[in-house]
Motif scaffolding. Structure first.
Motif: not given
Lengths: 113, 119
Positions: B35-37, B50, B33, A98, A100, A102, A104
């Protein structure tokens, strides 16, 4: 980068140790020298909770029975003595790529025998 | 206390649109920063998008690029995700997440909002 966790399920006895392995498809050492590998715990019906960052550092409030270790592409989360509240799914995450993005691991389900 | 509260999820037909919102409090929203996860049923979390602190840079997963758009309003401490051309595989709980950039990790998560794409 693909993150692979083993085992996918881990039945453990209360008070006994537990260990979860996470392997990355390429080195997680960043050009700045840091290794951005984190661990999260997800209890049923809850969002993921951060446990460990940069391989071995605990987030605030995380009990010291949780520890992280490893280097390069191989990492481990250990729980020294499992308690009932530790039941859930554990994920490793690499942040080295990151920006851009990441990624899991697929998760390891910790359950009590 | 850091709080992230998502809203806007629901049932939508394939090809439809939806706008998610995330109201943030307890920290200096405009400095981080965001994010959407998302997490599909029975699956692990997945990066979606992000945006940096002043919205100069945005990032998207390949699976949503061109269909989703992330934005933020620092004066309102709010993060948005505009989703269009939705597909059944977009069905998931969508989390608003704060990143601690110095450690490249995600230190605060909202409770999530469920998006279901189905006819």
């Amino acid at each position: 980068i693909v993150m692979t966790q083993t085992p996918l399920s881990s039945p453990v006895t209360l008070g006994q140790p537990a260990s979860i392995s996470c392997r990355s498809s390429q080195s997680l050492v960043h050009s700045d020298g840091n290794t951005y590998l984190s661990w999260f715990q997800q209890r049923p019906g809850q969002p993921p909770r951060p446990l460990i960052y940069k391989i071995s550092n605990r987030f605030s409030g995380v009990p010291d029975r949780f520890s992280g270790s490893g280097a390069g592409t191989d990492f481990t989360l250990k729980i020294s003595r499992v308690e009932a509240e530790d039941v859930g799914v554990y994920y490793c995450m690499q942040g080295t790529q990151y920006p851009p993005m990441y990624t899991f691991g697929q998760g390891t389900k910790l359950e009590i025998k | 206390e850091v709080q992230l509260v998502e809203s806007g999820g629901g049932l939508v037909q394939p090809g439809g649109s939806l706008r998610l919102s995330c109201s943030a409090s307890g920290f200096s929203f405009g400095s981080y920063t965001m994010h959407w996860v998302r997490q599909a049923p029975g699956k692990g979390p997945e990066f979606v998008s992000a945006i940096d602190n002043n919205a100069d840079n945005t990032f998207y997963a390949d699976s949503v690029r061109g269909r989703f758009s992330i934005s933020r309003d620092n004066s309102e401490n709010t993060l948005y995700l505009q989703m269009s051309s939705l597909r059944p595989e977009d069905t998931a709980v969508y989390y608003c997440v704060k990143m601690w950039y110095a450690i490249r990790s995600l230190d605060y998560w909202g409770q999530g909002t469920l998006v279901t794409v189905s006819s």
